[in-house]
Design a protein around this motif. Sequence first.
Motif, PDB file in Angstrom:
ATOM      1  N   HIS A 163       0.591  -1.430  -0.113  1.00 22.86           N
ATOM      2  CA  HIS A 163       0.045   0.370   0.491  1.00 22.86           C
ATOM      3  C   HIS A 163       0.683   1.568   0.484  1.00 22.86           C
ATOM      4  O   HIS A 163       0.065   2.137   0.192  1.00 22.86           O
ATOM      5  CB  HIS A 163      -1.213  -0.266   1.717  1.00 22.86           C
ATOM      6  CG  HIS A 163      -2.158  -1.465   1.388  1.00 22.86           C
ATOM      7  ND1 HIS A 163      -3.224  -0.547   0.608  1.00 22.86           N
ATOM      8  CD2 HIS A 163      -2.172  -2.051   1.463  1.00 22.86           C
ATOM      9  CE1 HIS A 163      -4.122  -1.611   0.646  1.00 22.86           C
ATOM     10  NE2 HIS A 163      -3.377  -2.773   1.137  1.00 22.86           N
ATOM     11  N   ARG A 207       3.281   2.412   2.254  1.00 20.81           N
ATOM     12  CA  ARG A 207       3.343   3.155   3.549  1.00 20.81           C
ATOM     13  C   ARG A 207       4.518   2.316   3.676  1.00 20.81           C
ATOM     14  O   ARG A 207       4.831   1.413   4.310  1.00 20.81           O
ATOM     15  CB  ARG A 207       2.561   2.553   3.585  1.00 20.81           C
ATOM     16  CG  ARG A 207       0.553   3.299   3.407  1.00 20.81           C
ATOM     17  CD  ARG A 207       1.183   4.294   3.788  1.00 20.81           C
ATOM     18  NE  ARG A 207      -0.815   5.333   3.266  1.00 20.81           N
ATOM     19  CZ  ARG A 207      -0.905   6.038   2.170  1.00 20.81           C
ATOM     20  NH1 ARG A 207       0.315   6.184   1.583  1.00 20.81           N
ATOM     21  NH2 ARG A 207      -1.461   6.263   2.129  1.00 20.81           N
ATOM     22  N   TYR A 213      -5.588   0.010   5.874  1.00 25.95           N
ATOM     23  CA  TYR A 213      -5.407  -0.062   4.848  1.00 25.95           C
ATOM     24  C   TYR A 213      -6.055  -1.284   4.348  1.00 25.95           C
ATOM     25  O   TYR A 213      -6.316  -1.299   2.832  1.00 25.95           O
ATOM     26  CB  TYR A 213      -3.568   0.089   4.496  1.00 25.95           C
ATOM     27  CG  TYR A 213      -3.259   1.370   4.751  1.00 25.95           C
ATOM     28  CD1 TYR A 213      -3.025   2.717   4.405  1.00 25.95           C
ATOM     29  CD2 TYR A 213      -2.209   1.867   5.804  1.00 25.95           C
ATOM     30  CE1 TYR A 213      -2.560   3.977   4.443  1.00 25.95           C
ATOM     31  CE2 TYR A 213      -1.845   2.779   6.422  1.00 25.95           C
ATOM     32  CZ  TYR A 213      -2.199   3.951   5.841  1.00 25.95           C
ATOM     33  OH  TYR A 213      -1.459   5.818   6.336  1.00 25.95           O
ATOM     34  N   SER A 214      -5.805  -2.205   4.840  1.00 33.77           N
ATOM     35  CA  SER A 214      -6.599  -3.632   4.001  1.00 33.77           C
ATOM     36  C   SER A 214      -8.223  -4.484   4.810  1.00 33.77           C
ATOM     37  O   SER A 214      -6.954  -5.074   5.846  1.00 33.77           O
ATOM     38  CB  SER A 214      -5.474  -4.499   4.532  1.00 33.77           C
ATOM     39  OG  SER A 214      -5.583  -6.191   3.486  1.00 33.77           O
TER      40      SER A 214
END
Length: 559
Positions: A167, A169, A226-227
């Motif tokens: 993602h 990050r 994020y997931s």
Amino acid sequence: MTVDATPAGVTAKAKSRGAGFAMFVGAGILLSRIAGLLREKVFAHYFGNSNAAGAFKAALRIPNFLQNLFGEGVLSASFIPVYARLLAEGDEELAGRVAGVVVTMLALVTSILVLLGVIFTPWILFAVAPGFGGDVRLLTIQIVRIMFPGIGLLVISAWCLGILNSHRRFFLSYVAPVFMNIAMIAVLLICGAKMTDSSLAIAAAWGTVIGAALQLGVQVPFVFRYSKQVRFAIDTTLEPVREILRNFGPVVVGRGVIQLSAYLDSLLASLLGAAAVSGLAYQQIIYLLPISLFAMSVTAAELPQMSSATGTAEEVFAKLRVRMERGLRQIAFFVVPSVVAFIAIGNVLVAALYQGGKFSADDTRYVWYILIGSTVGLLASALGRLYSSAFYALRDTKTPLRFAIMRVVLTGVLGYLSCRPLRPLLVAALQAARVPLPAMAGGTVALGAIGLTASAGIAGWLEFLLLRHGLQKRVGDIRLQPGFQARLWFAAGAAGIAGAAFYQLLIPRLAPHLPRVLPHIRDGAITVIVFGAVYFGVALMSGVPEARSTLQRFRRRQR
């Protein structure tokens, strides 16, 4: 890590951000390394080169094998490409299901291995540290059993890294180890003055478990942020899961071969005594700094570019040669002076990082000598990472594996010879050269560790030459120009002479006029500044482009 997180079909704009991603990776690694150095400084203060230090370092290697076998590197090569591709295709629901299946299976396998590791620790220790006996052996067994669950947490932490990297990050995942180091430092500072060496080693082992939990815990909230579609389950019917499993096996074998080299070093060092095990671990912290800060960051930045090259075969090869030459020059620009610094002012660096408390001047000299041995292969190891990445960019993982196996075999043979039958010759050579030998428990036996690092360096050069030859057969000639190398070595040599002379001749005269707090760190910082200034100055005057571009970047940031 960046390479695997960049899926096929990524936009040109995202590609242009590769350097920025590498910067975040480098920043995270730098902070974690600084925290690791502080941890080692505190550890050396309380343990020195004692039996307890050797037991702790040996114990840490055993469960670390599990982490390295199933952790970050393996997941980066098997899980991240599949997960990132699903994200790029917009199928977040399937990506979440796949991530959930992977972490569920990973947790199950890791739990079983941790349980078996705790049960069979005494037998595992026979294979890993056969030279340990008596109280040292019993202490090592106890520490290993405490550490195993913490290493299991670190394996799951590597899964978090895979999610966050996919993602984009990067910083958090690479800075998370700082929290583990903080936990260990806190335990040592709180308990250090109250406990015996053995009790403190056990407390430090619990500190690693606490730190592993913190390292995992700081990432988990962001993973689910994020997931959001992660679902825990075991479902091998999903084709992406099957693809991950197919990739998992070969990569585990490859990582196992790499870890076997570290295993052999630890095993042979244990035959030389606990001091050799801890001394080897102390020097490795310093040795890995230029590799992690420079070789890893350059590789992370160049690999996505090499992997995304398109066109005819010759066009792809031409682009790869350009990227490789640029990356090799960048790595050499920083690693060549590191080699010279470890030789010329390595004693200053070791003293700054470790000396104090129970870590004596003799311990400093001993670790310095081991560090000098490691310089034999430092440049080869750093450059070899980029060559291996070039093979990965060409979708060839078998060739680097084959060469790694050859390196490990040679490391084991040369390592045994250097620390056993050839050790007396090494000691005799040092005495003939009137090199001051450190006073170590067990006499000169522990000096065999110098041969261990030097022999590993020779094997590293073999692997590097094989990688370079193999790649040149595929894509054409790729190498550093002799003139460029000569300028780097000249600048580094001048810096080494200046740094060593400054430390020996001027520091004693300046010391009375300088702050008396932490003198080893003070003297080390000043000497490193002198070394770096001379190196950059001579490199600039010699017309090294990397010196000029580095200075320009620094000036832009100052504005």
